[in-house]
Design a protein around this motif. Structure first.
Motif, PDB file in Angstrom:
ATOM      1  N   ARG A  53       0.859  -1.191   0.000  1.00  0.00           N
ATOM      2  CA  ARG A  53       0.000   0.000   0.000  1.00  0.00           C
ATOM      3  C   ARG A  53       0.894   1.239   0.000  1.00  0.00           C
TER       4      ARG A  53
ATOM      5  N   THR B  53       3.757   5.777   4.029  1.00  0.00           N
ATOM      6  CA  THR B  53       3.362   6.931   4.836  1.00  0.00           C
ATOM      7  C   THR B  53       4.560   7.615   5.480  1.00  0.00           C
TER       8      THR B  53
ATOM      9  N   LYS C 218      -1.255   9.599  14.360  1.00  0.00           N
ATOM     10  CA  LYS C 218      -0.765  10.093  13.073  1.00  0.00           C
ATOM     11  C   LYS C 218       0.734  10.379  13.061  1.00  0.00           C
TER      12      LYS C 218
ATOM     13  N   TRP D 194       0.827   4.960  10.232  1.00  0.00           N
ATOM     14  CA  TRP D 194       1.010   6.351   9.826  1.00  0.00           C
ATOM     15  C   TRP D 194       2.409   6.884  10.090  1.00  0.00           C
TER      16      TRP D 194
ATOM     17  N   GLU E  19       3.139   6.965  -3.076  1.00  0.00           N
ATOM     18  CA  GLU E  19       1.798   6.408  -3.149  1.00  0.00           C
ATOM     19  C   GLU E  19       1.784   5.106  -3.960  1.00  0.00           C
TER      20      GLU E  19
ATOM     21  N   ALA F 192      -3.724   0.585   9.186  1.00  0.00           N
ATOM     22  CA  ALA F 192      -2.715   1.311   8.416  1.00  0.00           C
ATOM     23  C   ALA F 192      -1.766   2.022   9.353  1.00  0.00           C
TER      24      ALA F 192
ATOM     25  N   LYS G 272       0.452   2.041   4.412  1.00  0.00           N
ATOM     26  CA  LYS G 272      -0.931   1.843   4.837  1.00  0.00           C
ATOM     27  C   LYS G 272      -1.303   0.369   4.928  1.00  0.00           C
TER      28      LYS G 272
END
Lengths: 328, 284
Positions: A11, A14, A97, A56, A308, A54, A30
């Motif tokens: 994924r 991050t 986060k 972070w 990404e 996920a 993620k």
């Protein structure tokens, strides 16, 4: 240079972090796994397994013994770097986060998301390097006006500096327990959400990146704007190269808009800016998606980008890079 | 027996240990000399001497870093041998970081892609209204310039029989969508009659056909001059070889001289061929 491609995640990435000597590289994405790699050859040393959501954020202490991760399963976890064993779990109300070790390795901070009726909060816990960890925070900072998205420790752990969704940067006096006295200073520096905040090696100044297409160099003590780097795309990350006057910015179109254009227009390159003169001096391409996170080895011989598209690319600089002298 | 030795198989090779094992002859100043005998493609025995310099590079690393290099793998990598695993680690394509003081040049292909997408950068597109680099339908002056165009086409209608036909053709094009040459379209500049091409039709012209291949322009001129002063002679020639194509147009200033030339030249024998002369049709 030929980058090393690390395919340990399925994924979007991050965060990626080098350890203090730059020989280990920690990556989170993620998906639910934390990877650690030898940075010199891209060999995967191991994975830390246990998270159910996920991830972070990740950070390692300066001795490379303890690792802390924050995830969307409403937990932050402490790991033994060498064995991959989970040492402790902190449960929170919402997703974690951002996590970071303090300079002296004695404290950690984590930033929680504003969701499900819970406000965004910054927790500070004390870390006992040999024994059991406490579940009671040293202090909880509750940002008032806008939720905190990123946070970092300042020099000597004097302040906690946080970036907010509304583009402001705030200096928190974390040793103060009275919420009224906690805010030391706040300055609105960006027009949009702050996406990343990384400090210089001595933690005396920091760089912020924002969705408003700029990155800014800010003095930690005064929160004065030192330099502004203007780009043509929304930025997800920015970092300062320790031994040279360059900064690296990463970004690109929002993930939801990527499929509508070719990779040429996506602006998925890592951009090098001169730290002092504020102009763009070079680009490195390669990713198929926006760059979510960039990190420079503390040694200064390489940098890594996480995107990404699920790949981490580790780039070792060419000899030309070290020979290049800026003509003033 | 001879054939057998020439056709040495790999099995024979391995048995011939002395021939194939590289032998270290000397080792001095860190340079190793290795001598090896083997058969080349033609079956001849050759001697291969290799000199190998071995340089040991000592790298000083942090003690903690050296320790960490010996760590055993864990998690999903548990039990895997040392060294990068190709399922997770690959080497990517070569990329370049060119540090430049004067900013970053845009890659060429990117610019081309932009060009293709952005009509304003494409020189081939010209607005019919304002001559700008955009499609006519996107012209910013569309509303203000279109009435002007209608006025000019209205003038063309009253201009003369030929321009009236133009206007009719353009009107027809709106309905039938058949091809109309650009100079006949509505909004095109009405012809002024100033160009030699237009003046040509004013003179009485005769067409002479069945000319021989060897005919030159001077021959036609000499042939037609006796009947009156000539305005223009055109001889159709092959573009490449310059050979006459067999016909020619001759314009006179006076209609009477053209008439007499027509009368005399029709059926006149010239260069073994019987000429044919007639009035030339107007070009449109």
């Amino acid at each position: 240079m030929r980058p090393i491609l690390l395919q340990g995640h399925t994924r979007p990435l991050t965060q990626i972090k080098y350890n203090n000597e730059g020989d280990l590289l920690f990556t989170v994405a993620k998906d639910t796994v934390v990877n650690v790699w030898y940075s010199h050859n891209g060999e995967r040393l191991g994975t830390y397994e246990g998270h159910q959501g996920a991830l972070w954020s990740v950070d390692v202490n300066s001795k490379s013994t303890l690792l802390i991760t924050g995830a969307a399963d409403n937990t932050a976890r402490l790991w033994d770097v060498k064995t991959g064993k989970q040492l402790h779990v902190w449960k929170t109300n919402t997703a974690v986060k951002r996590v970071e070790f303090s300079c002296d390795n004695k404290h950690i901070l984590f930033v929680t998301e504003k969701r499900m009726g819970f406000e965004s909060e910054i927790y500070v816990f004390r870390i006992d390097e040999s024994g059991t960890q406490s579940d009671t925070p040293v202090v909880v900072i509750r940002p008032k006006d806008s939720k905190a998205t990123v946070a970092a420790w300042s020099y000597f752990d004097k302040y906690i500096v946080a970036g907010h969704e509304d583009g402001s940067v705030t200096l928190y006096n974390w040793r103060e327990s009275d919420p009224e006295k906690q805010i030391s200073k706040t300055v609105k520096v960006h027009q949009d959400t702050i996406t990343d905040l990384q400090t210089s090696k001595d933690r005396s100044y920091l760089i912020t990146s924002s969705k408003d297409k700029t990155a800014q160099l800010i003095d930690i003590e005064t929160l004065d704007l030192l330099k502004l780097y203007q780009s043509d795309t929304s930025l997800n990350t920015a970092t300062i190269i320790p031994d040279r006057d360059y900064v690296i910015l990463g970004g690109g179109q929002a993930a939801s808009e990527v499929t509508t254009t070719s990779s040429h227009q996506g602006k998925f390159e890592s951009r090098f800016y001169h730290e002092v003169f504020e102009n763009e001096i070079g680009r490195v391409r390669g990713h198929f998606g926006p760059i979510n996170t960039v990190a420079v080895s503390p040694v200064g011989d390489s940098f890594s980008t996480g995107s990404e598209d699920g790949y981490v690319r580790v780039h070792f600089f060419d000899p030309d890079y070290f020979k290049y002298k800026f003509d003033v | 027996m001879m054939a057998k030795t020439n056709n040495t198989s790999w099995a024979d090779d391995t048995t011939d240990v002395v021939l194939n094992t590289p032998q270290v002859v000397s080792e001095e100043n860190g340079v190793k000399t290795v001598v090896e005998y083997r058969l080349n493609d033609e079956g001849k025995q050759i001697k291969v001497t290799k000199k190998i310099a071995i340089k040991v590079i000592h790298e000083t690393v942090n003690k903690a870093v050296a320790d960490r290099k010996k760590w055993t793998k864990f998690g999903q990598e548990r039990g895997n041998p040392p060294g990068p695993n190709i399922s997770t680690t690959n080497v990517g394509e070569q990329v370049f970081l060119k540090i430049s003081q004067w900013g970053v040049e845009k890659p060429e292909e990117e610019e081309q892609a932009n060009k293709a997408l952005d009509p304003s950068k494409n020189k081939l597109i010209t607005c019919r209204l304002c001559k700008g680099n955009h499609f006519t339908s996107k012209c910013p002056y569309k509303d203000t310039l279109e009435p002007i165009e209608e006025i000019t086409s209205g003038q063309a209608k009253t201009g003369g029989p030929s321009t009236a036909a133009i206007a009719a053709a353009s009107d027809g094009s709106k309905r039938s969508s058949s091809y109309v040459p650009p100079h006949l379209r509505a909004g095109a500049k009405p012809s002024t009659g100033d160009s030699p091409r237009d003046r040509r039709d004013e003179h009485p012209t005769i067409r002479i056909t069945n000319l021989s291949e060897d005919t030159k322009e001077q021959d036609v001129q000499a042939l037609c001059k006796p009947f009156g002063s000539i305005a223009r002679v055109f001889l159709a020639k092959d573009w490449e070889t310059g050979v006459c194509k067999g016909y020619s147009f001759v314009s006179y200033y006076e209609k009477s001289s053209a008439e007499s030339a027509l009368k005399k030249l029709n059926g006149y024998g010239f260069d073994n061929l019987i000429l044919r002369a007639e009035w030339s049709n107007p070009s449109n």
